[in-house]
Design a protein around this motif. Structure first.
Motif, short mmCIF file in Angstrom:
data_model
loop_
_atom_site.label_atom_id
_atom_site.label_comp_id
_atom_site.label_asym_id
_atom_site.label_seq_id
_atom_site.Cartn_x
_atom_site.Cartn_y
_atom_site.Cartn_z
N ILE A 39 19.19 39.59 104.53
CA ILE A 39 18.54 38.69 103.56
C ILE A 39 18.09 39.52 102.36
CG2 ILE A 39 16.55 37.20 103.16
CD1 ILE A 39 16.69 36.41 106.09
N ARG A 40 18.44 39.07 101.18
CA ARG A 40 18.06 39.79 99.96
C ARG A 40 16.85 39.14 99.33
NH1 ARG A 40 19.58 38.71 94.65
NH2 ARG A 40 19.34 40.45 93.20
N ARG A 41 15.85 39.96 99.01
CA ARG A 41 14.67 39.48 98.32
C ARG A 41 14.17 40.55 97.36
NH1 ARG A 41 9.09 39.63 98.41
NH2 ARG A 41 8.24 37.77 97.38
N LEU A 42 14.07 40.19 96.08
CA LEU A 42 13.59 41.12 95.06
C LEU A 42 14.37 42.43 95.08
CD1 LEU A 42 9.72 40.61 95.31
CD2 LEU A 42 11.27 39.71 93.59
N HIS A 43 15.70 42.33 95.24
CA HIS A 43 16.61 43.48 95.21
C HIS A 43 16.44 44.39 96.41
CE1 HIS A 43 17.23 42.07 91.16
NE2 HIS A 43 15.94 42.18 90.95
N LEU A 44 15.83 43.91 97.45
CA LEU A 44 15.71 44.65 98.70
C LEU A 44 16.41 43.85 99.79
CD1 LEU A 44 11.93 45.64 98.53
CD2 LEU A 44 13.88 47.13 98.06
N ASP B 24 18.63 42.72 110.52
CA ASP B 24 18.39 42.84 111.95
C ASP B 24 19.53 42.12 112.67
OD1 ASP B 24 15.85 43.45 113.97
OD2 ASP B 24 17.09 41.79 114.66
N SER B 25 19.89 42.61 113.84
CA SER B 25 20.99 41.99 114.58
C SER B 25 20.70 40.54 114.93
CB SER B 25 21.27 42.78 115.87
OG SER B 25 20.11 42.82 116.70
N GLU B 26 19.41 40.19 115.08
CA GLU B 26 19.05 38.82 115.41
C GLU B 26 19.39 37.84 114.29
OE1 GLU B 26 17.79 37.33 118.09
OE2 GLU B 26 17.76 39.15 119.32
N LEU B 27 19.48 38.34 113.05
CA LEU B 27 19.80 37.45 111.93
C LEU B 27 21.19 36.84 112.09
CD1 LEU B 27 18.41 39.31 108.77
CD2 LEU B 27 17.40 37.39 110.02
N HIS B 28 22.13 37.63 112.56
CA HIS B 28 23.49 37.12 112.70
C HIS B 28 23.60 36.17 113.89
CE1 HIS B 28 24.77 39.80 109.53
NE2 HIS B 28 24.08 40.77 110.13
N THR C 290 1.26 42.15 100.24
CA THR C 290 0.70 43.50 100.15
C THR C 290 1.51 44.52 100.93
OG1 THR C 290 -0.77 43.24 102.09
CG2 THR C 290 -1.61 42.49 99.96
N ASP C 291 2.60 44.10 101.57
CA ASP C 291 3.43 45.02 102.35
C ASP C 291 4.86 44.49 102.41
OD1 ASP C 291 4.59 46.78 104.08
OD2 ASP C 291 3.36 46.26 105.82
N LEU C 292 5.76 45.12 101.68
CA LEU C 292 7.14 44.64 101.58
C LEU C 292 8.06 45.29 102.61
CD1 LEU C 292 7.70 44.46 97.71
CD2 LEU C 292 6.71 42.77 99.27
N SER C 293 7.52 46.01 103.58
CA SER C 293 8.36 46.72 104.54
C SER C 293 9.03 45.79 105.54
CB SER C 293 7.55 47.78 105.28
OG SER C 293 6.54 47.17 106.08
N LYS C 294 8.56 44.55 105.66
CA LYS C 294 9.15 43.63 106.64
C LYS C 294 8.86 42.19 106.23
CE LYS C 294 5.06 44.34 109.43
NZ LYS C 294 4.51 45.46 110.13
N ILE C 295 9.69 41.29 106.76
CA ILE C 295 9.46 39.86 106.62
C ILE C 295 9.59 39.24 108.01
CG2 ILE C 295 10.28 39.73 104.24
CD1 ILE C 295 12.94 38.68 105.29
N TYR C 296 9.10 38.00 108.16
CA TYR C 296 9.20 37.29 109.43
C TYR C 296 10.10 36.07 109.21
CZ TYR C 296 5.33 40.23 110.92
OH TYR C 296 4.54 41.31 111.23
N VAL C 297 11.32 36.16 109.72
CA VAL C 297 12.31 35.10 109.53
C VAL C 297 12.17 34.07 110.65
CG1 VAL C 297 14.77 34.57 109.33
CG2 VAL C 297 13.88 36.72 108.42
N ILE D 30 11.38 36.13 113.86
CA ILE D 30 12.02 37.43 114.05
C ILE D 30 11.45 38.38 113.00
CG2 ILE D 30 14.20 38.67 114.25
CD1 ILE D 30 14.00 36.31 116.16
N GLU D 31 10.88 39.48 113.44
CA GLU D 31 10.42 40.50 112.49
C GLU D 31 11.63 41.28 112.00
OE1 GLU D 31 8.26 44.70 112.89
OE2 GLU D 31 6.94 43.03 113.48
N VAL D 32 11.86 41.27 110.69
CA VAL D 32 13.03 41.92 110.10
C VAL D 32 12.56 42.97 109.11
CG1 VAL D 32 15.18 41.58 108.84
CG2 VAL D 32 14.34 39.79 110.37
N LYS D 33 12.97 44.20 109.30
CA LYS D 33 12.52 45.31 108.47
C LYS D 33 13.47 45.51 107.29
CE LYS D 33 9.98 47.55 112.10
NZ LYS D 33 8.96 48.52 112.18
N CYS D 34 12.92 46.11 106.24
CA CYS D 34 13.72 46.40 105.05
C CYS D 34 14.65 47.57 105.35
CB CYS D 34 12.80 46.73 103.87
SG CYS D 34 13.69 47.11 102.36
N THR D 35 15.93 47.41 105.01
CA THR D 35 16.90 48.48 105.27
C THR D 35 17.08 49.38 104.06
OG1 THR D 35 18.66 46.92 104.66
CG2 THR D 35 18.17 47.19 107.00
N ASP D 36 16.61 48.96 102.90
CA ASP D 36 16.69 49.81 101.70
C ASP D 36 15.51 50.76 101.68
OD1 ASP D 36 19.02 48.73 100.63
OD2 ASP D 36 17.92 47.00 99.89
#
Length: 683
Positions: free
Chosen positions: A490-495, A499-503, A525-532, A541-547
């Motif tokens: 998932i792309r958000r703000l160029h990041l 996660d394997s669960e997304l597919h 306040t923390d862009l290191s992860k999102i909750y999908v 699903i907690e999904v971490k930033c891969t960039d």
């Protein structure tokens, strides 16, 4: 929403073992039976249980389906905002139907049910008495969860509308033109108008092209699916519906803690110093949440985030959460922070941040009713306004660096020159003053000391309820986003977030014939992860930033990222990790030359570095600053890692928005100082 009162009979999971509280041997000290082993008991204090809850190590059991961590990064959390708009509107309508009945304390509810049914029928809603009873029962048994009013049909999958698209459009246009008006037209009238328009159109068509007539119940459902407040406002006007939607006297004094809570912001009358450079960085903003009955502050946020949903979110999270960090963080503070819990009524003004859709949805899920004070009537929030005055007069006006409250008091005193209080020291002073002085001192407004009033009430009444899992409340207060699942995630703000669960989610959506579109929650306040949100299995699903090649996103906030992205975009006209790293290096150099900067610019640096009181009550490592995230220059032979195809600026933001941006108030980085940015994100 799942809320749990901690006391005898409460069950919880801690360290992989399940316990049940069987006795309270003394105040806030419990004996709990180990349910996995016979004749094994342990002693727990309330403070220890709440601390473990806050740290995410403890989970309370609730009746029915339990909030639980299924496996690492997967969370089963009910979230009303993730339902379809149709389901949300259905639940809101049911809540509206039973709302006047929920506050009744009578032996026989039957005559009130009959009366409410008749009133709803006059308004165009056909509801049976059995339905009202069933909804009231479900709502009360769920401790006031809006989710209890959602029908289970959302689990069956989405069915296509049986009506032709043309009929759908025609129905909507007639509702807009003839029902949302001040003339009191009935649903039957709207139905007849729809039939007439279809007949007129069918006269021009061949037999096999004629449109079918919808039923009266279809028209009623379409009208009922509209936002109840907006419909009533259009039909009766804002003033006429105020009493209908606000069933209680909002200016009357509360009768118990958490019944009425007020929230507001103000600039503190003090200039503080940077923790590292000791240079003045300006006046921080405080967002305070105050319990009106006891005068006890529920929570706060102090920092350099301007009034926004982010500062409101951080203050509310601090307010409703147990504050077990105080003794460890500030050993000189003698008293605990007693207050926590969900308020019944949240009194706000008409600032943009309090009209935010994020706040409206979060409070609906948490079971908090919002009341907006009339414009230009600050006395509706008198207690919190007086609380701000007390903070400034009794604490800050006696502190070096104070700006005082007016020019006459200030005289020739130079706050920046005399400033000597570091930001961290201000937070410690605030805790000491608030908990050891303000809360222990008699308050004329509440006729007693706030701490004593709080303790006295909860010695004789059930303690404030807590969530079954702390992440439940945190996610509910986060902001809502939308995205699609691509091969890179998932792309958000160029990041990119992957996660394997997304597919797995994507394949389930494809099998169900649904669009590749998901909702997610994120912490600004923390862009290191999102909750999908997985709508098929109703879990997060907690999904971490891969960039994160240079640990870029860990602890970085949305504002800082937008500053960096804008700089990279202006210079490169494309976004890749090398461009972002170079932009960050240039910002670091800008920060090094602080002595030539104004206080306003230093203050914006603190916002860039995510400096605020929200870091105080978190046991997680402090966020990385711009300096911590310095990236070495890439070698000449190193190929830049492109995370996105080159694109023009018009793809990032519609041209219309770019024109509007020139009218907005921007800061030293030419970034809009508002931080909701709902019109910015297209990724």
């Amino acid at each position: 929403m799942r809320r749990v009162p901690v006391g005898i009979g409460t069950e919880f999971l801690l360290g992989g073992r399940k316990y049940k509280i069987t006795n309270e041997i003394e105040k806030e000290t419990f004996i709990a039976k180990d349910l996995n082993f016979e004749n094994v008991e342990e002693k727990f204090t309330l403070h220890h249980l709440l601390h473990q809850l806050q740290e995410g190590n403890l989970e309370f059991s609730v009746q029915g389906k339990s909030t639980s961590i299924k496996k690492s990064g997967i969370y089963d959390v009910e979230d009303f905002s993730m339902l379809s708009e149709e389901k949300q509107e259905e639940a809101k309508l049911r809540h509206y139907a039973i709302e006047p009945l929920l506050k009744l304390e009578v032996k026989a509810l039957n005559p009130y049910i009959k009366s409410r049914k008749e009133q709803l029928f006059k308004e165009g809603y056909q509801v049976s008495e059995a339905s009202l009873y069933r909804w009231i029962k479900a709502y009360r048994e769920s401790d006031g969860s809006i989710y209890s009013l959602v029908s289970n049909t959302h689990k069956r999958g989405v069915k296509d509308s049986r009506l032709e698209k043309e009929v759908d459009i025609l129905i909507d246009s007639i509702i807009d033109e003839h029902y949302l008006v001040r003339e009191n037209r009935t649903i039957t009238t709207i139905y007849e108008l729809v039939i007439n328009e279809i007949d007129k159109e069918n006269d021009k068509r061949e037999l096999d092209e004629k449109m079918n007539h919808p039923s009266l119940s279809t028209i009623r459902r379409r009208i009922n699916a509209r936002d109840t407040y907006e419909v009533e406002k259009a039909r009766k006007g804002a003033n006429a519906i105020r009493n209908k939607f606000k069933q209680v006297q909002y200016h009357e004094k509360p009768k118990y803690p958490l019944q009425r809570v007020e929230i507001d912001h103000t600039l503190l009358d003090i200039v503080v110093l940077d923790n590292d450079t000791l240079l003045p960085i300006g006046r921080p903003t405080i967002t305070s949440v105050l319990d009106v009955y006891t005068g006890y502050p529920l929570g706060y946020y102090i920092g350099f985030e301007p009034p926004s949903y982010t500062s409101v979110m951080l203050a509310l999270l601090h307010a409703i959460s147990p504050k077990t960090y105080v003794k460890k963080r500030y050993p000189k503070v003698k008293n605990e922070w007693l207050a926590y819990g969900l308020p019944e009524l949240l009194v706000v003004d008409n600032g943009k941040e309090f009209l935010s859709k994020h706040l409206k949805e979060a409070c609906l899920e948490l079971g908090i009713e919002i009341y907006h004070c009339p414009v230009k009537m600050p006395w509706y929030k008198g207690p919190v306004e007086r609380h701000f005055r007390t903070i400034n007069q009794e604490l800050l006006h006696q502190t070096p660096g104070t700006t005082f409250s007016n020019v006459l008091m200030k005289g020739d005193y130079d706050p920046a020159k005399n400033a000597s209080i570091r930001f961290d020291a201000l937070l410690e002073m605030f805790h000491k003053w608030l908990l050891d002085y303000y809360c222990q001192k008699p308050n004329k407004g509440v006729k007693g000391a706030p701490a004593k009033l709080w303790n006295k009430w909860f010695e004789q009444n059930p303690r404030p309820e807590v969530p079954s899992n702390m992440l439940d409340w945190k996610i509910k207060l986060m902001k809502l986003g939308y995205g699609s699942i691509q091969s890179q995630g998932i792309r958000r703000l160029h990041l990119y977030y992957q996660d394997s669960e997304l597919h797995v989610i994507r394949r389930k959506l494809e099998r169900a014939g649904k669009k590749n579109k998901v909702k997610y929650k994120y912490d600004p306040t923390d862009l290191s992860k999102i909750y999908v949100f997985d709508e098929m299995d109703q879990k997060y699903i907690e999904v971490k930033c891969t960039d994160d090649k240079f640990n870029y996103t860990e602890g970085i906030n949305e504002y800082a990222h937008r500053v960096i992205v804008k700089k990279a975009r202006d210079e490169e006209k494309k976004i890749d990790i090398s461009a972002i790293a170079a932009a960050k290096a240039e910002l670091i150099q800008l920060m090094k030359d602080e002595k030539a900067n104004s206080i306003k610019q230093r203050k914006q640096k603190q916002r860039l570095n995510n400096i605020g009181s929200n870091q105080v009550f978190s046991e997680e490592p402090p966020p990385k600053t711009i300096k911590d995230l310095e990236v070495p220059e890439p070698k000449e032979t190193q190929e830049p890692e492109i995370i996105e195809k080159p694109e023009t600026i018009t793809k990032l933001k519609p041209e219309r928005k770019i024109e509007e941006a020139t009218k907005r108030k921007t800061d030293m980085f030419f970034v809009d100082i508002e931080n909701d940015w709902d019109d910015f994100d297209v990724g």
